[in-house]
Design a protein around this motif. Structure first.
Motif: not given
Length: 436
Positions: A13-33
């Motif tokens: 659960e903690r890793f999922k949140q970290q993964l989402l925040l880390w992804s914001q440096q990119y222009n294209e993001v799809v995060f599915l939970d």
């Protein structure tokens, strides 16, 4: 070719949140939970795809053919969406209503970086790998905070004005439009149609990740979605699967039927039982099941379309829902794009007969649906796919500073306009809560 490695995650659960925040440096993001919701045909607990290596963006004209060519050429993971207005590529239909969001009708990208989480096992797949890039990124992700630090400032209007959410169709106008839709039903033009209305805010700036985190926290749906394409965002809390393909098996799980949740256990159980026994809600669901059966038959092998579950009741944080599961078998040579094309848009968001319902919907609604009631998901390299239905979701164009969310309900001959309006407000509850 992708470089693939596996990692064990101590706190998923903690890793999922970290993964989402880390992804914001990119222009294209799809995060599915999936929020670990235990539902038939659940797969990954979470998926993140970022950074386009290649992409396709187009309007509806010839879009399915273009997507088929792109999917066959890449033979790789693809992530993106089909907007509701892709219907215009399938039938002689048009979308002339107001569009404040201006999203493309179709967008997919081939991600350079892909993360697939199941339990505590993480699979990482990278294209065009640089030395030690996976290890470097993994270290960066695990060092990220779990939440945005300035979360106390998540919403603001431009020039300091208070955020105001407006309603595109007034209550009085909504009731008049549903009454007109009922006249179509009584004349025999249609049996059922999904009628939607938009809530929106102009000149607004939001922190998309913070809003998504709040929406997901209060909804905990199986098809939560955070989508970003430069300055276009989808913050989704969908409970509904549109279509999934596993090998030669195709699965559709339409939702029709909604009831309120209660904090009192006895009242909540009664609400659930009443939903299961409600003849109007059951008839809505059965009509759409019949439509889905017909849609799947276009690509199914003979005699393979089966209703695995009819009118099952599932509970979510905000509401109880009535969900059916319809499956079919397709030949191994069947194109995944053809399966989507012959079933899109999903019956739960249109009505029956589908084409007549879509024409009447277009006449009575006042907003172009766009990505709302479309589908977000992915293709795998072996021609499987999984797509949700874009409902219970906030759409945002940061460049236009325009925010939108829509809700709807199924109108049948038994519909009472005032009650349908209240059902729409119930479905909008979570979006209002996070935006306030």
């Amino acid at each position: 070719m992708r470089t693939i490695c596996a990692k064990n995650i101590e706190n998923a659960e903690r890793f999922k949140q970290q993964l989402l925040l880390w992804s914001q440096q990119y222009n294209e993001v799809v995060f599915l939970d999936s929020n670990r919701y235990q539902q038939r045909y659940s797969h990954y607990d979470a998926v993140l795809a970022v950074e386009a290596f290649t992409s396709i963006k187009t309007d509806y004209y010839n879009a399915f053919d273009d997507l088929k060519q792109y999917q066959q050429q890449t033979k790789d993971w693809l992530f993106g969406y089909l907007s509701y207005d892709m219907k215009n590529a399938v039938e002689d239909l048009h979308s002339e209503n107001f569009d404040g969001l201006a999203f493309p009708d179709l967008f997919f990208f081939q991600p350079k970086k892909l993360f697939l989480l199941k339990g505590t096992l993480l699979e990482i797949q990278y294209l065009r790998l640089c030395d030690d890039e996976i290890e470097s990124d993994f270290t960066s992700i695990t060092n990220y905070p779990q939440r945005i630090t300035n979360n106390n400032v998540t919403l603001s209007a431009v020039e300091g004005q208070q955020l105001k959410i407006a309603q595109r169709i007034s209550k009085e106008n909504y009731i008049a439009k549903v009454t007109e839709m009922l006249s179509h039903i009584h004349r025999g033009d249609i049996y059922e149609a999904n009628f939607c209305m938009e809530f929106y805010a102009e000149n607004v700036r939001i922190e998309p990740v913070a809003i998504y985190q709040k929406l997901n926290a209060i909804s905990r749906p199986p098809f939560a979605t955070y989508f970003k394409n430069n300055q276009q965002y989808l913050l989704g809390a969908s409970p509904e699967r549109y279509l999934r393909k596993e090998g030669c098996k195709v699965i559709s799980q339409p939702i029709k039927g909604t009831a309120k949740r209660y904090s009192d256990a006895a009242s909540d159980e009664k609400s659930k039982t009443d939903l299961a026994q409600n003849p109007k809600e059951r008839s809505e669901n059965v009509m759409i099941v019949d439509l889905v059966r017909n849609d799947l038959s276009h690509t199914a092998t003979k005699g393979s379309v089966v209703v695995e579950e009819l009118c099952g009741i599932y509970s979510f944080e905000q509401v109880h829902q009535m969900i059916s599961t319809v499956v079919s078998t397709v030949a191994e040579s069947t194109s995944p794009i053809d399966i989507l094309k012959t079933t899109f848009p999903m019956g739960s968001m249109t009505g029956a007969p589908k084409i007549s319902a879509m024409k009447i919907i277009e006449d009575l609604e006042e907003t172009k649906r766009g990505l709302y009631s479309g589908a977000v998901g992915y293709f795998t390299p072996n021609n499987d796919f999984d797509f949700n239905v874009v409902i219970r979701s906030i759409l945002y164009n940061a460049q236009k500073e325009y925010l939108s969310f829509s809700v709807g309900s199924a109108i049948t001959s038994q519909a009472i306009p005032e009650q349908e309006y209240e059902e729409c407000l119930l479905k909008a509850k979570a979006m209002f809560e996070v935006l306030r």
